[in-house]
Enzyme design. Structure first.
Site, PDB file in Angstrom:
ATOM      1  N   LYS A 144      72.290  58.384  21.498  1.00 39.10           N
ATOM      2  CA  LYS A 144      71.816  57.169  22.329  1.00 39.10           C
ATOM      3  C   LYS A 144      70.992  56.460  22.177  1.00 39.10           C
ATOM      4  O   LYS A 144      69.965  55.596  21.384  1.00 39.10           O
ATOM      5  CB  LYS A 144      70.902  58.791  23.360  1.00 39.10           C
ATOM      6  CG  LYS A 144      69.647  57.800  24.467  1.00 39.10           C
ATOM      7  CD  LYS A 144      68.870  57.207  24.146  1.00 39.10           C
ATOM      8  CE  LYS A 144      68.144  56.613  25.726  1.00 39.10           C
ATOM      9  NZ  LYS A 144      67.721  54.901  25.885  1.00 39.10           N
ATOM     10  N   CYS A 150      62.076  45.748  11.579  1.00 42.41           N
ATOM     11  CA  CYS A 150      61.265  46.771  11.438  1.00 42.41           C
ATOM     12  C   CYS A 150      60.881  46.035   9.394  1.00 42.41           C
ATOM     13  O   CYS A 150      59.294  46.513   8.939  1.00 42.41           O
ATOM     14  CB  CYS A 150      61.255  48.229  11.047  1.00 42.41           C
ATOM     15  SG  CYS A 150      62.898  48.707   9.806  1.00 42.41           S
ATOM     16  N   GLU A 191      62.206  56.559  11.789  1.00 43.91           N
ATOM     17  CA  GLU A 191      62.143  55.191  10.915  1.00 43.91           C
ATOM     18  C   GLU A 191      61.782  54.433  12.219  1.00 43.91           C
ATOM     19  O   GLU A 191      61.806  54.092  12.819  1.00 43.91           O
ATOM     20  CB  GLU A 191      63.166  55.194  10.137  1.00 43.91           C
ATOM     21  CG  GLU A 191      63.341  54.155   9.651  1.00 43.91           C
ATOM     22  CD  GLU A 191      62.980  52.800  10.235  1.00 43.91           C
ATOM     23  OE1 GLU A 191      62.221  51.122  10.090  1.00 43.91           O
ATOM     24  OE2 GLU A 191      64.350  52.185  10.308  1.00 43.91           O
ATOM     25  N   GLU A 239      52.151  45.423  15.501  1.00 40.77           N
ATOM     26  CA  GLU A 239      53.846  44.440  14.596  1.00 40.77           C
ATOM     27  C   GLU A 239      54.229  44.048  15.070  1.00 40.77           C
ATOM     28  O   GLU A 239      54.005  43.623  16.716  1.00 40.77           O
ATOM     29  CB  GLU A 239      54.562  45.916  14.481  1.00 40.77           C
ATOM     30  CG  GLU A 239      55.852  45.084  13.697  1.00 40.77           C
ATOM     31  CD  GLU A 239      56.944  46.518  13.328  1.00 40.77           C
ATOM     32  OE1 GLU A 239      57.876  46.254  13.323  1.00 40.77           O
ATOM     33  OE2 GLU A 239      56.453  47.964  14.911  1.00 40.77           O
TER      34      GLU A 239
END
Length: 458
Positions: free
Chosen positions: A158, A266, A232, A363
């Site tokens: 997906k 990330c 993750e 972030e």
């Protein structure tokens, strides 16, 4: 959001896709279940031949695939090519090493458990659903798919709704290389339809790379079904520079570490924690390097920074800068939307950021850097750990005692000494705290979706 390719450099809708119906999803799950039984019965040599053939296809089609990545999410074309070729590298790594990484592990002295022989064996779980993000449309998927398929599992993808063309390329890749039909399939579905797939009895496990809220949601569903989940999630990685470091080299690397992939990574360095003795030298070089970056058309070979992948992503960056400046931060460069077409953002550096500012905790997913001044390595470690995230880190020092101190003190999944954080097929990848659970890549990554079976013989 619709499942569609929208060029972030222009805002132009390129192509829109129709979501699969429930019946079509069910058909793909049935095909995946059948493929799992077939693939489980194959040997490592056969799977390795297919995986190498898939890597050959990836390399042969790299130019076209890289252009697709750039048009879908805006990364500079040179970086898109590098991503595609890195995928082929990982595929060959697992083709070459899967059998040894999953070899039976005998107990050295089986008599201690009153046996003539005792060992552990790794077996595939079956169908694994991967929920993947847009920032590395190929690499994020392949670093799951290569080990999963080589272990004998079947993959369902997906993908993010804004990279459907990348998703459809991956839908056919492995079958074209020789894997049994259904071994890897794309599900063109929206986020609201994911839960039903996770809960389906034919799905054995799930992996997600994405935001912390998405990870929590998937983990909750998987947990309620007692299914394995690997997550993750986000990162706010520290980049620590101490007085013994090569400051110029650190500053040059810092620019790349913050802005690679348009800063949408990330494991990008996001918080630059610099000792006061070298602070001014570092910041001047860092700001100068950031200002010198070429922002423009990502299909241009000379472009270093392309657009932010989504309009909402750029808006979020501007809001983080505005909030920080309004509360007293110093903006050394950039920080504004650029141009009238597409979603470009001028790379930015902020100083004097304090805890009440959003960017201190959140972030920043784009080329926005925060620089902090510290007096010693203890203060550097404390500031580095003052986050809910714990993915990776970069430490710059030539003093062995400082290196040992920070390696042991930092609450992260990885420490890179005198270099920027990078993922390699040979090294495990993942984090702690809100950065996720489990590991990808290396031996740990291929073993995540295996049943570790104990065998005892009298």
């Amino acid at each position: 959001m619709p499942i569609a390719t929208v060029n972030p450099a222009t805002g132009e809708l390129i192509e829109e896709f129709t979501s699969l119906t429930k019946e079509q999803v069910d058909q793909r799950l049935t095909q995946a279940e059948a493929a799992a039984a077939t693939l489980r019965a194959t040997d490592f040599d056969t799977r390795a031949q297919w995986m190498r053939a898939a890597a050959d296809l990836v390399e042969a089609e790299a130019a076209h695939t890289a252009r697709r990545l750039t048009i879908e999410m805006g990364k500079p074309i040179a970086q898109a090519r590098a991503e595609v070729l890195k995928c082929a590298l990982a595929m060959r790594f697992y083709a070459d090493n899967a059998e040894s990484l999953l070899a039976d592990q005998p107990l050295a002295d089986p008599s201690t458990v009153r046996a003539s022989a005792a060992y552990t064996s790794y077996e595939p779980l079956g169908v694994v659903l991967a929920v993947m993000p847009w920032n590395y449309p190929m690499w994020q998927v392949i670093r799951f798919a290569a080990p999963a398929l080589m272990a004998g599992n079947v993959g369902l993808l997906k993908h993010a709704s804004n990279v459907p063309q990348s998703a459809m390329y991956l839908d056919t890749l492995f079958e074209r290389a020789g894997f049994p039909a259904g071994s890897f399939q794309t599900l063109l579905i929206g986020s609201a339809d994911v839960e039903a797939v996770v809960r389906d009895r034919r799905v054995a496990a799930v992996t997600l790379t994405g935001s912390e809220p998405a990870g929590r949601s998937i983990a909750a569903v998987a947990g309620s079904e007692v299914k394995k989940a690997v997550l993750e999630l986000g990162g706010s990685d520290p980049f620590i520079v101490l007085p013994s470091a090569d400051v110029r080299a650190a500053a040059r690397t810092a620019v790349a570490a913050r802005t690679l992939n348009n800063g949408q990574s990330c494991i990008a360095a996001k918080r630059f924690i610099v000792h006061t003795d070298v602070y001014e030298e570092f910041v001047e070089a860092f700001v100068a390097g950031t200002k010198a970056l070429t922002v423009g058309d990502p299909l241009d070979e000379g472009t270093e920074i392309g657009p932010i992948a989504t309009e909402s992503g750029r808006r979020e960056l501007v809001e983080l800068v505005d909030d920080a400046v309004a509360k007293g931060a110093v903006l050394r460069c950039g920080g504004s939307a650029v141009g009238t077409e597409g979603w470009f953002f001028e790379p930015a550096v902020l100083e004097e950021v304090t805890a009440e500012m959003r960017v201190y905790r959140e972030e920043a997913f784009g080329p926005l850097a925060v620089v902090h001044r510290v007096d010693d390595m203890e203060q550097a470690a404390a500031l580095a750990n003052d986050t809910t995230f714990g993915l990776s880190s970069s430490v710059w020092t030539t003093e062995p005692d400082e290196e040992r101190f920070l390696i042991t003190r930092l609450e992260v999944g990885a420490v890179f000494v005198n270099g920027m954080s990078v993922s390699y097929p040979e090294l495990p990848f993942g984090g702690v705290k809100d950065s996720g659970i489990g590991r990808e890549l290396a031996a740990e990554g291929i073993r995540e979706f295996c049943n570790l079976k104990t065998i005892w013989k009298s």
